[in-house]
Write a protein that holds these residues in place. Sequence first.
Motif, short mmCIF file in Angstrom:
data_model
loop_
_atom_site.label_atom_id
_atom_site.label_comp_id
_atom_site.label_asym_id
_atom_site.label_seq_id
_atom_site.Cartn_x
_atom_site.Cartn_y
_atom_site.Cartn_z
N THR A 22 0.80 -1.23 0.00
CA THR A 22 0.00 0.00 0.00
C THR A 22 0.82 1.28 0.00
OG1 THR A 22 -0.15 -0.11 2.41
CG2 THR A 22 -1.94 -1.14 1.15
N TRP A 23 2.15 1.20 0.08
CA TRP A 23 2.95 2.43 0.15
C TRP A 23 2.67 3.33 -1.05
CZ3 TRP A 23 6.26 5.15 -2.89
CH2 TRP A 23 6.99 6.18 -2.27
N ASN A 24 2.62 4.64 -0.79
CA ASN A 24 2.45 5.59 -1.88
C ASN A 24 2.87 6.97 -1.41
OD1 ASN A 24 1.77 6.16 -4.60
ND2 ASN A 24 0.01 4.77 -4.42
N ALA A 25 2.91 7.92 -2.33
CA ALA A 25 3.21 9.32 -2.03
C ALA A 25 2.35 10.18 -2.93
CB ALA A 25 4.69 9.62 -2.26
N ALA A 26 1.78 11.24 -2.34
CA ALA A 26 0.92 12.13 -3.12
C ALA A 26 1.77 13.07 -3.98
CB ALA A 26 0.05 12.95 -2.18
N LEU A 27 1.24 13.39 -5.16
CA LEU A 27 1.90 14.33 -6.06
C LEU A 27 1.30 15.72 -5.88
CD1 LEU A 27 1.88 12.15 -9.31
CD2 LEU A 27 3.75 12.40 -7.65
N GLU A 28 2.14 16.75 -6.02
CA GLU A 28 1.66 18.12 -5.88
C GLU A 28 0.58 18.46 -6.91
OE1 GLU A 28 4.80 20.93 -5.93
OE2 GLU A 28 5.82 20.11 -4.15
N THR A 29 0.68 17.83 -8.06
CA THR A 29 -0.27 18.10 -9.15
C THR A 29 -1.51 17.22 -9.06
OG1 THR A 29 1.01 16.57 -10.52
CG2 THR A 29 1.48 18.93 -10.74
N GLY A 30 -1.60 16.41 -8.02
CA GLY A 30 -2.72 15.49 -7.87
C GLY A 30 -2.33 14.09 -8.27
N GLY A 31 -3.01 13.12 -7.71
CA GLY A 31 -2.68 11.73 -8.00
C GLY A 31 -1.60 11.22 -7.06
N VAL A 32 -1.07 10.05 -7.39
CA VAL A 32 -0.10 9.39 -6.53
C VAL A 32 1.11 8.94 -7.31
CG1 VAL A 32 -1.79 8.63 -4.82
CG2 VAL A 32 -1.32 7.19 -6.82
N MET A 33 2.19 8.62 -6.60
CA MET A 33 3.44 8.24 -7.22
C MET A 33 3.35 6.89 -7.93
SD MET A 33 6.61 9.16 -7.71
CE MET A 33 7.05 10.33 -6.43
N VAL A 34 2.69 5.92 -7.29
CA VAL A 34 2.67 4.55 -7.82
C VAL A 34 1.23 4.07 -7.94
CG1 VAL A 34 3.51 2.19 -7.55
CG2 VAL A 34 4.85 4.09 -6.63
N SER A 35 0.85 3.58 -9.10
CA SER A 35 -0.53 3.11 -9.29
C SER A 35 -0.79 1.86 -8.48
CB SER A 35 -0.81 2.84 -10.77
OG SER A 35 -0.07 1.73 -11.22
N ASP A 36 -2.05 1.66 -8.13
CA ASP A 36 -2.45 0.44 -7.43
C ASP A 36 -2.47 -0.74 -8.40
OD1 ASP A 36 -3.26 -1.15 -5.33
OD2 ASP A 36 -5.37 -0.59 -5.48
N LYS A 37 -2.86 -0.48 -9.64
CA LYS A 37 -2.95 -1.54 -10.64
C LYS A 37 -1.55 -1.94 -11.13
CE LYS A 37 -6.05 -1.16 -13.90
NZ LYS A 37 -6.72 -0.71 -15.15
N VAL A 38 -1.31 -3.23 -11.17
CA VAL A 38 -0.05 -3.78 -11.66
C VAL A 38 -0.36 -4.85 -12.70
CG1 VAL A 38 2.10 -4.96 -11.05
CG2 VAL A 38 1.04 -3.37 -9.43
N LYS A 39 0.33 -4.80 -13.82
CA LYS A 39 0.19 -5.85 -14.83
C LYS A 39 1.34 -6.84 -14.68
CE LYS A 39 -0.31 -6.78 -19.77
NZ LYS A 39 -0.38 -6.20 -21.15
N LEU A 40 1.00 -8.11 -14.56
CA LEU A 40 1.98 -9.18 -14.47
C LEU A 40 2.15 -9.82 -15.83
CD1 LEU A 40 0.71 -10.89 -11.19
CD2 LEU A 40 2.43 -9.09 -11.42
N ASN A 41 3.40 -10.15 -16.18
CA ASN A 41 3.72 -10.73 -17.48
C ASN A 41 4.50 -12.02 -17.29
OD1 ASN A 41 2.82 -8.30 -19.09
ND2 ASN A 41 4.46 -7.37 -17.88
N PHE A 42 4.12 -13.04 -18.04
CA PHE A 42 4.76 -14.35 -17.93
C PHE A 42 5.19 -14.83 -19.31
CE2 PHE A 42 1.55 -13.83 -14.71
CZ PHE A 42 2.16 -14.24 -13.54
#
Length: 203
Positions: free
Chosen positions: A174-194
């Motif tokens: 769940t770690w994240n950091a808010a951006l001054e322009t709005g939104g967050v540093m790291v998205s919650d959604k992650v795509k896994l590739n195999f």
Amino acid sequence: MGIFGRKNNDTDTAVATLPVDPALAALTGEYAIDPAHSSIGFTVRHAMVTNVRGSFAEHEGSLKLDGENPHASAASIDVKIASIDTGIADRDGHLRSGDFFDAEQFPLMTFRSTEAAQLGGDKYRITGDLTIKDVTKPLSIDLEFNGTATDPYGNERVGFEGSAEILRSDWGLTWNAALETGGVMVSDKVKLNFDISAIKNAA
């Protein structure tokens, strides 16, 4: 060429397997994933504007393919969290830390399949349990069967490639950091590739 049993998408229950292609009988057996010719990676949105890609250099696993009873096929994968590589040492160190994976306390990410189904043609879906940081949640991976080959060393190989999307927060990342322009540093959604190459075990 089908490897897994067909599934009825309307009722979400297994139905009778299609007539088995005789060629599938040769694929039946236990396989070891070849880490030197396989990759397990991920893509995540960074700062709302671009994607960061990474992979896990160390992993091992096995496949069980059953040509006579395809839906009984199975997969098992163990991934060493400490082997994460995004190309930036400081970022990799942060990902290994307690803010994210806590690799020292939880060294492995694991997947154990519980079901396999054919979607049509050479496309399949394998469902199972993904465990990260001792949190286990169901995961479905859409796969494409890339075929078989005998390599120059006489190894019988099968190949699959696939992907899945998860919300990392479901596994306690769940770690994240808010951006001054709005939104967050790291998205919650992650795509896994195999991208998997597996070698058939000797009889």
